[in-house]
Design a protein around this motif. Structure first.
Motif, PDB file in Angstrom:
ATOM      1  N   VAL A  36      13.158  51.188  56.445  1.00 36.58           N
ATOM      2  CA  VAL A  36      13.269  51.300  57.815  1.00 36.58           C
ATOM      3  C   VAL A  36      12.490  51.918  58.859  1.00 36.58           C
ATOM      4  O   VAL A  36      10.639  50.905  58.594  1.00 36.58           O
ATOM      5  N   GLY A  46       8.381  52.272  56.549  1.00 33.95           N
ATOM      6  CA  GLY A  46       8.210  52.570  55.174  1.00 33.95           C
ATOM      7  C   GLY A  46      10.201  51.930  54.143  1.00 33.95           C
ATOM      8  O   GLY A  46      10.967  51.283  54.883  1.00 33.95           O
ATOM      9  N   THR A  47       9.732  51.883  52.954  1.00 33.45           N
ATOM     10  CA  THR A  47      11.443  51.657  52.501  1.00 33.45           C
ATOM     11  C   THR A  47      11.195  53.142  51.212  1.00 33.45           C
ATOM     12  O   THR A  47      10.556  53.537  51.067  1.00 33.45           O
ATOM     13  N   TYR A  48      12.322  52.544  50.963  1.00 30.01           N
ATOM     14  CA  TYR A  48      13.408  53.873  49.804  1.00 30.01           C
ATOM     15  C   TYR A  48      13.768  52.851  48.589  1.00 30.01           C
ATOM     16  O   TYR A  48      14.751  52.316  48.750  1.00 30.01           O
ATOM     17  N   ASN A  49      12.297  53.022  47.911  1.00 31.39           N
ATOM     18  CA  ASN A  49      12.728  52.296  46.539  1.00 31.39           C
ATOM     19  C   ASN A  49      12.737  53.443  45.352  1.00 31.39           C
ATOM     20  O   ASN A  49      12.722  53.842  45.798  1.00 31.39           O
ATOM     21  N   CYS A  81      13.444  61.213  54.303  1.00 34.21           N
ATOM     22  CA  CYS A  81      12.679  60.069  55.703  1.00 34.21           C
ATOM     23  C   CYS A  81      11.546  59.984  55.814  1.00 34.21           C
ATOM     24  O   CYS A  81      11.034  58.666  55.841  1.00 34.21           O
ATOM     25  N   GLU A  82      10.443  60.992  55.594  1.00 35.11           N
ATOM     26  CA  GLU A  82       9.037  60.934  55.887  1.00 35.11           C
ATOM     27  C   GLU A  82       8.422  60.622  55.713  1.00 35.11           C
ATOM     28  O   GLU A  82       7.395  59.411  55.282  1.00 35.11           O
ATOM     29  N   THR A  83       8.605  61.245  54.103  1.00 34.03           N
ATOM     30  CA  THR A  83       7.986  60.153  53.133  1.00 34.03           C
ATOM     31  C   THR A  83       8.256  59.113  51.937  1.00 34.03           C
ATOM     32  O   THR A  83       8.332  58.861  51.070  1.00 34.03           O
ATOM     33  N   GLY A  84       9.731  58.877  51.692  1.00 34.44           N
ATOM     34  CA  GLY A  84      10.601  57.953  51.288  1.00 34.44           C
ATOM     35  C   GLY A  84      11.040  58.211  49.344  1.00 34.44           C
ATOM     36  O   GLY A  84      11.077  57.824  48.990  1.00 34.44           O
TER      37      GLY A  84
END
Lengths: 325, 341
Positions: A36, A46-49, A81-84
């Protein structure tokens, strides 16, 4: 214009999407990470891993709280969305091809591929009911036995999902009963992408048959056709102008076997009413897989087979330009 | 003298000054904020071990945004960007070169562009299309001589494993002009020496071709000393000759020696240029070359010989020439004459 180049992926981009205000840009690719970005300066938030396979689709809800991704690792995941942080993990039998939040952000839909002996399903979950997530039991699951869904978006008012199929068919699936409300067969080949206009009254379908077509969302009436000479991978409707942007090019597998003409990888701008091309933007060195307009219409982004996302802020000439009819 | 103290691997003292004495460490990156301009100075080593100084300037902008957007702008970074400093990380975000939207203002432009994009159209316009068989202004597959000259050329060019660059030479032998190299079709630049220059007789020849074709004979097993005049002398008694084509080596002017398969007659291998692809040659003996064809089939012993095409005005003359000259000893070789089909 000086495009902002986002290098957050190691493989080709599969989908990009802005959130409602357009301050965030989500990108997913055939690697396992969802990124994002702040669209204003290209800074990565950030990234959503968590995914372990190619990620095919991404969506963000109306108030930018949750993010939904669907992947070829046979899962659909819900993220904060905010913290991943991963909020929910929905296992499927085959790869998740498309996903989306409805307008309320309460109901999600995703479609799975016809693959490994499993047929294509269009699944609906209600996020207000945690039981559905825990049991991995959708409140509605529509089987599509003939041709799998290759692209899907929510229609207006969250009443139905508009789905494009691999044979070029477009169907409206009711989110309540699961029945097919309307059908349209204007394309001859696979629908690669469907994107709605900002008010959801129209949508544009991009197809492998070298055309993109504009439809009425509710009636599925075919309104306009935009012709090119290459498969269209993605198309988007400008929120402020009567413009349509299309990205495409050769199929990735053909790039190495045919003569290289960089010109085919341009983003192409068409006038929505006249169906005429009026501008092109170069930049990618592979086919463009996805395009998206910023909700304010002053910039657009494209993601390519080359693995880059480019954010373009339009020059003033773009807004002054008028097509000679 | 500072230069003495430095070892030889250092290019010059000027570079040395930048390193500020310590060899191993790079200066730490600096960040300067001056008004609304932020400058970041970074140091890096490239592949050759040289130090690179990277200066990036950013403009700091304040924008008004809605509450939700402003709040989101202050979110903490997470995931792979967790430890990134505020502002774009240069590892993931760069500004690329200026691009411009190319506007297409009128229909003419659009069409022109479309035409330009289609390589076929481009070729049509420029009359680049050239038949490999007869050099006419059409595609090879549409050549009226495809059935007659085509297979022959194939036989000569493919089976013999001639190197690609030269395979057109014997191929063009049925016509007065040597065929253009195949790549001319693609619109590439062809040097004048390879174009249909020297031996070309002009477009006026074209209408006669079909007629000629029926009365053309092929003479093989010629010695390389053969000249066109020799052939004229030899064949004139049989009737009026419309043209003679003798495969020639363009360097020596001697008749070109080609290789011919399935020829059991022997001929002497003389010094000369042999257009045989080196990969295909297994052994080189005095009398013949053993060629390994590229496709799986028995090894051929093939013999070297020159060849020519002779077109008579009348087919009867050609028939008599075949009967008369075939098997005729010429120089030290026995001529082989047959229909050029």
């Amino acid at each position: 214009m000086k495009p902002i180049l986002l290098q957050g992926h190691e493989r080709s981009i599969t989908q990009i999407k802005y959130n409602r205000e357009g301050d965030l840009l989500f990108s997913v690719a055939k690697d396992t990470v969802a990124n994002v970005w702040y669209s204003v300066n290209g800074e990565r938030l950030g990234t959503y891993n968590g995914h372990t396979g190619a990620v095919w689709c991404v969506d963000c809800d109306w108030d930018t709280k949750n993010v939904l991704t669907g992947s070829a690792d046979n899962s659909c995941r819900l993220w904060d969305c905010e913290t991943g942080k991963q909020l929910a993990l929905l296992h499927t039998n085959s790869a998740v091809r498309t996903c989306g939040f409805d307008f309320s952000g309460n109901i999600i839909m995703f479609s799975t591929d016809k693959q490994m002996g499993y047929q294509c399903y269009l699944n609906f979950f209600d996020l207000r009911d945690p039981q559905q997530i825990d049991d991995n039991q959708p409140y509605l699951s529509i089987p599509c036995s003939d041709y799998k869904i290759t692209s899907a978006v929510w229609g207006p008012l969250g009443e139905f999902v508009i789905a494009g199929h691999e044979n070029g068919e477009i169907n409206q699936f009711s989110a309540k009963s699961g029945e097919i409300l309307k059908k349209a067969k204007e394309h001859t080949k696979q629908i690669n992408d469907i994107q709605t206009s900002v008010d959801l009254t129209m949508f544009i379908s991009a197809s492998k048959d070298n055309t993109a077509k504009l439809f009425d969302s509710t009636s599925l009436d075919h309104i306009k056709t935009f012709k090119t000479e290459r498969p269209v991978n993605s198309a988007a409707i400008s929120p402020i102008m009567d413009h349509v942007v299309m990205g495409g090019g050769q199929e990735a597998m053909e790039v190495t076997t045919t003569s290289t003409r960089i010109g085919k990888f341009e983003a192409r701008f068409f006038h929505a009413a006249y169906e005429e091309e009026f501008g092109r933007v170069k930049g990618h060195f592979g086919p463009i897989n996805c395009v998206a307009f910023h909700p304010d219409g002053k910039s657009y982004s494209s993601g390519g087979e080359d693995g880059y996302v480019r954010i373009h802020y339009f020059d003033p000439q773009y807004f002054d330009f008028e097509l000679e009819a | 003298m500072p230069s003495i103290e430095y070892d030889d691997s250092k290019p010059s003292w000027a570079d040395q000054v930048e390193e500020e004495g310590d060899e191993g460490t790079l200066p730490s990156p600096k960040e300067i904020i001056k008004g609304n301009i932020k400058t970041i100075i970074d140091y890096k080593r490239d592949d050759d071990g040289k130090k690179i100084k990277i200066v990036r300037t950013f403009k700091i902008e304040t924008r008004k945004a809605s509450k939700a957007v402003a709040r989101r702008k202050n979110w903490k970074k997470f995931g792979n960007s967790e430890f990134d400093a505020p502002g774009p990380n240069v590892a993931t975000t760069t500004v690329s070169d200026d691009v411009f939207m190319t506007f297409i203002s009128s229909k003419e432009d659009l069409n022109a562009q479309d035409q330009d994009e289609d390589p076929m159209n481009k070729l049509k316009g420029q009359k680049i299309v050239s038949c490999r068989i007869c050099k006419g202004d059409h595609w090879t597959t549409r050549c009226p001589y495809k059935d007659t000259l085509g297979p022959m050329q194939k036989e000569l060019a493919e089976q013999l494993g001639l190197s690609t660059g030269d395979k057109d030479k014997p191929a063009g032998s049925a016509e007065p002009e040597p065929a253009q190299p195949a790549q001319s079709k693609t619109g590439k630049y062809v040097p004048p020496s390879l174009r249909d220059g020297g031996t070309r007789r002009g477009e006026s020849m074209q209408p006669n071709r079909r007629a000629d074709d029926n009365a053309t004979i092929r003479v093989t097993n010629l010695s390389e000393d053969t000249r066109e005049t020799d052939l004229q002398e030899l064949f004139r008694p049989f009737g009026s000759i419309s043209r003679i084509y003798l495969a020639k080596d363009k360097n020596t002017g001697q008749s070109k020696v080609s290789v011919h398969p399935n020829n059991t007659k022997s001929c002497l291998l003389k010094e000369g240029i042999y257009y045989v692809h080196l990969d295909n040659i297994l052994t080189l003996e005095k009398k013949c070359i053993m060629v390994q064809p590229s496709h799986p089939s028995p090894v051929h012993f093939i013999f070297l010989q020159g060849f020519a095409f002779i077109s008579f005005h009348r087919r009867e003359d050609a028939a008599r020439a075949i009967a008369g000259v075939s098997g005729f000893g010429y120089d030290h070789l026995i001529l082989n004459v047959e229909w050029a089909k």
